[in-house]
Design a protein around this motif. Structure first.
Motif, PDB file in Angstrom:
ATOM      1  N   VAL A 344     -43.988  18.830  -6.756  1.00  0.00           N
ATOM      2  CA  VAL A 344     -45.159  19.237  -5.985  1.00  0.00           C
ATOM      3  C   VAL A 344     -46.103  18.053  -5.884  1.00  0.00           C
ATOM      4  CG1 VAL A 344     -47.222  20.704  -5.996  1.00  0.00           C
ATOM      5  CG2 VAL A 344     -45.003  21.689  -6.571  1.00  0.00           C
ATOM      6  N   GLY A 345     -46.716  17.876  -4.724  1.00  0.00           N
ATOM      7  CA  GLY A 345     -47.673  16.789  -4.533  1.00  0.00           C
ATOM      8  C   GLY A 345     -48.701  17.141  -3.487  1.00  0.00           C
ATOM      9  N   GLY A 346     -49.668  16.254  -3.315  1.00  0.00           N
ATOM     10  CA  GLY A 346     -50.679  16.407  -2.283  1.00  0.00           C
ATOM     11  C   GLY A 346     -50.352  15.563  -1.069  1.00  0.00           C
ATOM     12  N   LEU A 347     -51.191  15.675  -0.047  1.00  0.00           N
ATOM     13  CA  LEU A 347     -50.929  14.955   1.198  1.00  0.00           C
ATOM     14  C   LEU A 347     -50.914  13.443   0.980  1.00  0.00           C
ATOM     15  CD1 LEU A 347     -50.413  15.301   4.227  1.00  0.00           C
ATOM     16  CD2 LEU A 347     -52.889  15.245   4.586  1.00  0.00           C
ATOM     17  N   ASN A 348     -51.680  12.970  -0.006  1.00  0.00           N
ATOM     18  CA  ASN A 348     -51.710  11.536  -0.285  1.00  0.00           C
ATOM     19  C   ASN A 348     -50.370  10.998  -0.780  1.00  0.00           C
ATOM     20  OD1 ASN A 348     -52.238  13.122  -2.652  1.00  0.00           O
ATOM     21  ND2 ASN A 348     -52.739  11.254  -3.735  1.00  0.00           N
ATOM     22  N   PRO A 361     -34.711  12.088  -7.353  1.00  0.00           N
ATOM     23  CA  PRO A 361     -33.782  13.149  -7.751  1.00  0.00           C
ATOM     24  C   PRO A 361     -34.431  14.525  -7.673  1.00  0.00           C
ATOM     25  CG  PRO A 361     -34.624  12.012  -9.677  1.00  0.00           C
ATOM     26  CD  PRO A 361     -35.124  11.248  -8.488  1.00  0.00           C
ATOM     27  N   GLY A 362     -33.597  15.545  -7.789  1.00  0.00           N
ATOM     28  CA  GLY A 362     -34.117  16.901  -7.812  1.00  0.00           C
ATOM     29  C   GLY A 362     -33.958  17.607  -6.483  1.00  0.00           C
ATOM     30  N   GLY A 363     -34.684  18.724  -6.347  1.00  0.00           N
ATOM     31  CA  GLY A 363     -34.578  19.550  -5.163  1.00  0.00           C
ATOM     32  C   GLY A 363     -35.715  19.298  -4.181  1.00  0.00           C
ATOM     33  N   LYS A 364     -36.258  20.370  -3.641  1.00  0.00           N
ATOM     34  CA  LYS A 364     -37.283  20.277  -2.614  1.00  0.00           C
ATOM     35  C   LYS A 364     -38.598  19.709  -3.155  1.00  0.00           C
ATOM     36  CE  LYS A 364     -36.009  21.600   1.521  1.00  0.00           C
ATOM     37  NZ  LYS A 364     -36.310  20.785   2.716  1.00  0.00           N
ATOM     38  N   LYS A 365     -39.196  18.838  -2.340  1.00  0.00           N
ATOM     39  CA  LYS A 365     -40.502  18.275  -2.639  1.00  0.00           C
ATOM     40  C   LYS A 365     -41.531  18.989  -1.766  1.00  0.00           C
ATOM     41  CE  LYS A 365     -37.619  15.306  -4.488  1.00  0.00           C
ATOM     42  NZ  LYS A 365     -36.169  15.497  -4.452  1.00  0.00           N
ATOM     43  N   LEU A 366     -42.475  19.671  -2.408  1.00  0.00           N
ATOM     44  CA  LEU A 366     -43.433  20.518  -1.705  1.00  0.00           C
ATOM     45  C   LEU A 366     -44.792  19.831  -1.667  1.00  0.00           C
ATOM     46  CD1 LEU A 366     -43.929  23.379  -0.456  1.00  0.00           C
ATOM     47  CD2 LEU A 366     -44.632  24.097  -2.753  1.00  0.00           C
ATOM     48  N   ILE A 367     -45.348  19.708  -0.468  1.00  0.00           N
ATOM     49  CA  ILE A 367     -46.632  19.051  -0.273  1.00  0.00           C
ATOM     50  C   ILE A 367     -47.697  20.092   0.076  1.00  0.00           C
ATOM     51  CG2 ILE A 367     -47.920  17.403   1.137  1.00  0.00           C
ATOM     52  CD1 ILE A 367     -45.837  16.107  -0.706  1.00  0.00           C
ATOM     53  N   TYR A 368     -48.816  20.038  -0.640  1.00  0.00           N
ATOM     54  CA  TYR A 368     -49.988  20.844  -0.292  1.00  0.00           C
ATOM     55  C   TYR A 368     -50.982  19.923   0.394  1.00  0.00           C
ATOM     56  CZ  TYR A 368     -48.179  24.832  -2.824  1.00  0.00           C
ATOM     57  OH  TYR A 368     -47.405  25.891  -3.217  1.00  0.00           O
ATOM     58  N   THR A 369     -51.247  20.184   1.663  1.00  0.00           N
ATOM     59  CA  THR A 369     -51.926  19.204   2.508  1.00  0.00           C
ATOM     60  C   THR A 369     -53.429  19.124   2.271  1.00  0.00           C
ATOM     61  OG1 THR A 369     -52.250  20.801   4.299  1.00  0.00           O
ATOM     62  CG2 THR A 369     -50.179  19.560   4.279  1.00  0.00           C
ATOM     63  N   GLY A 370     -54.012  20.091   1.609  1.00  0.00           N
ATOM     64  CA  GLY A 370     -55.446  20.080   1.396  1.00  0.00           C
ATOM     65  C   GLY A 370     -55.879  19.485   0.074  1.00  0.00           C
ATOM     66  N   ILE A 371     -54.940  18.918  -0.689  1.00  0.00           N
ATOM     67  CA  ILE A 371     -55.271  18.351  -1.994  1.00  0.00           C
ATOM     68  C   ILE A 371     -54.727  16.929  -2.110  1.00  0.00           C
ATOM     69  CG2 ILE A 371     -55.167  20.645  -3.055  1.00  0.00           C
ATOM     70  CD1 ILE A 371     -52.553  19.733  -4.412  1.00  0.00           C
ATOM     71  N   THR A 376     -45.251  15.142  -8.348  1.00  0.00           N
ATOM     72  CA  THR A 376     -45.019  15.369  -9.769  1.00  0.00           C
ATOM     73  C   THR A 376     -43.875  16.348  -9.978  1.00  0.00           C
ATOM     74  OG1 THR A 376     -47.395  15.080 -10.160  1.00  0.00           O
ATOM     75  CG2 THR A 376     -46.102  16.077 -11.937  1.00  0.00           C
ATOM     76  N   PRO A 377     -42.872  15.984 -10.775  1.00  0.00           N
ATOM     77  CA  PRO A 377     -41.832  16.960 -11.134  1.00  0.00           C
ATOM     78  C   PRO A 377     -42.457  18.117 -11.922  1.00  0.00           C
ATOM     79  CG  PRO A 377     -41.165  14.710 -11.702  1.00  0.00           C
ATOM     80  CD  PRO A 377     -42.617  14.658 -11.367  1.00  0.00           C
ATOM     81  N   LEU A 378     -41.995  19.314 -11.678  1.00  0.00           N
ATOM     82  CA  LEU A 378     -42.544  20.472 -12.389  1.00  0.00           C
ATOM     83  C   LEU A 378     -42.427  20.296 -13.892  1.00  0.00           C
ATOM     84  CD1 LEU A 378     -41.334  23.528 -10.254  1.00  0.00           C
ATOM     85  CD2 LEU A 378     -43.288  22.010  -9.909  1.00  0.00           C
ATOM     86  N   LYS A 379     -41.347  19.667 -14.344  1.00  0.00           N
ATOM     87  CA  LYS A 379     -41.116  19.513 -15.775  1.00  0.00           C
ATOM     88  C   LYS A 379     -42.102  18.534 -16.417  1.00  0.00           C
ATOM     89  CE  LYS A 379     -37.523  15.983 -15.059  1.00  0.00           C
ATOM     90  NZ  LYS A 379     -38.308  14.852 -15.565  1.00  0.00           N
TER      91      LYS A 379
END
Length: 421
Positions: A344-348, A361-371, A376-379
């Motif tokens: 998970v990460g922000g728009l930056n 590595p890993g699966g889907k990378k999810l971006i939250y555009t307002g932060i 960062t890996p969840l782990k």
């Protein structure tokens, strides 16, 4: 109004920048983007720039917003659509527009329409096609991931079978049949397992293969054999690197009959050939993986195609009905797209993530555009909590959800990681 977005200017030229959006016209809709998941297709567009079929030739002078797996909230509705949409409604978009034969699509082709932005203007063709899809669920990430899930669902719907002496194609996997997902412990494979177990049409036997044992272990943790049995499915996870004879070993799980339906989720010649070899009578292979090599090929048993008869086809993407099904199942709790998410990460962090996607590595990378948040890996949230208690709270929420992202984690992130002005 001003927005911040990641835009493409050319080959390997991505820029995070602020710019003004024009006032919407009466046939447009203004929306706030909340989440966008990063797709390998975006990486392919970035490395090709204007050479990509969906990227305009004048992109250097008129940059386009990246990202097509997005979800958000409607802010303002033009007069033409006020009888159909209202401010405050959650939405997703089917990005494969194919409007009047044009290849243009959000995330590739539009100056003001895409996912890696704080605000976007939805053009009229989206509403005319019926591709602005309302979402009744709680979490925005589920709506973002409806696009990749729709591709998976489309693969299940596109596979087919025949009747002897009748010129018909029966669409979809064999209900109560035997299905194999090859090279399927990655993010799309996990979505395919989820759908196979929880869709109305299920196989009786589901075999998932990979050669990466940690990924298989994670898949087995997310989808237990006990849970599959409750759904009426006999589930097997197989590390084919440990089999002396892969084809024989997989066929033994079908009592020697072979598989009705085989999906190949990695563009590997050996995997494609194994898929062909494990097909049973009237079995169908869907080559789902998208190779970058235009000369990619594999050996096929044409004797079986003629006499068995086996079928080989491919699918890419889903349609609006596939996406509606994904949104409906997610909202009802029948699908859990969070199994795909590992970062998970922000728009930056979006531009760097896109440009380095094959090496992360890993699966889907999810971006939250307002932060603003480094990808960062969840782990790793627990470790980051040593210096920031917000990450400790997030790590706790994730741990309580079997290590997965969740609506609760999303809500906490959005409320506590505001963008720094």
């Amino acid at each position: 109004m001003k927005t911040r977005a990641v835009r493409i200017y050319g080959e390997n030229d991505l820029r995070l920048e602020d710019f003004e959006l024009p006032e919407i016209k009466e046939d447009e809709i203004l929306a706030r983007i909340v989440s966008n998941s990063i797709c390998m297709s975006t990486y392919k567009a970035v490395i090709q720039g204007a050479k990509h079929k969906r990227v305009p030739d004048d992109v250097a002078a008129n940059p386009t917003i990246t990202g097509h797996e997005f979800a958000g909230e409607i802010i303002k509705v033009g007069a033409k659509w006020q009888d159909q949409f209202s401010s405050g409604e959650k939405f997703a978009v089917q990005p494969a527009l194919n409007y009047k034969g044009s290849p243009y699509a959000p995330g590739y082709s539009y100056h003001y329409f895409g996912g890696n932005t704080e605000y976007t203007i939805i053009p009229p063709e989206v509403m005319e096609l019926g591709y602005l899809l309302k979402y009744e669920g709680e979490a925005f990430y589920e709506a973002s991931l409806a696009e990749p899930m729709s591709c998976i669902i489309g693969g299940y719907n596109a596979i087919y079978h025949t009747e002897s002496n009748n010129y018909v194609h029966k669409m979809g996997i064999v209900s109560g049949g035997k299905t194999a997902l090859l090279g399927a412990a990655g993010p799309m494979g996990l979505g395919a397992i989820d759908y196979a177990l929880h869709a109305d049409r299920k196989p009786a036997v589901l075999v998932v293969t990979d050669i990466n044992q940690p990924r298989l272990d994670r898949a087995a943790c997310l989808f237990s054999e006990e849970e599959a049995a409750r759904q009426g499915v006999e589930l097997h996870f197989v590390n084919t690197a440990k089999l002396d004879d892969v084809v024989q070993g997989l066929k033994e799980l079908t009592d020697g009959t072979g598989f009705d339906d085989v999906f190949v989720y990695a563009p590997v010649q050996e995997l494609a050939e194994q898929g062909d070899q494990i097909l049973g009578k009237d079995g169908c292979l869907n080559f789902f993986a998208g190779p970058t090599d235009k000369q990619f090929s594999a050996q096929v048993n044409f004797y079986n195609i003629h006499y068995s008869p086996t079928h080989i086809m491919g699918s890419t993407g889903g349609n609006d009905q596939d996406m509606r099904e994904s949104l409906k199942m997610s909202a009802a709790g029948k699908l859990n797209p969070a199994t795909m998410i590992t970062h998970v990460g922000g728009l930056n962090s979006a531009a760097n993530t896109i440009q380095n996607l094959p090496d992360i590595p890993g699966g889907k990378k999810l971006i939250y555009t307002g932060i603003d948040l480094a990808l960062t890996p969840l782990k790793d949230f627990a470790k980051k909590g040593e210096n920031d208690p917000r990450f400790t709270k997030l790590a706790k929420i994730i741990a309580e959800n079997n290590g997965l992202w969740s609506a609760g984690a999303e809500k906490y992130l959005l409320n506590n990681f505001a963008k720094k002005n």
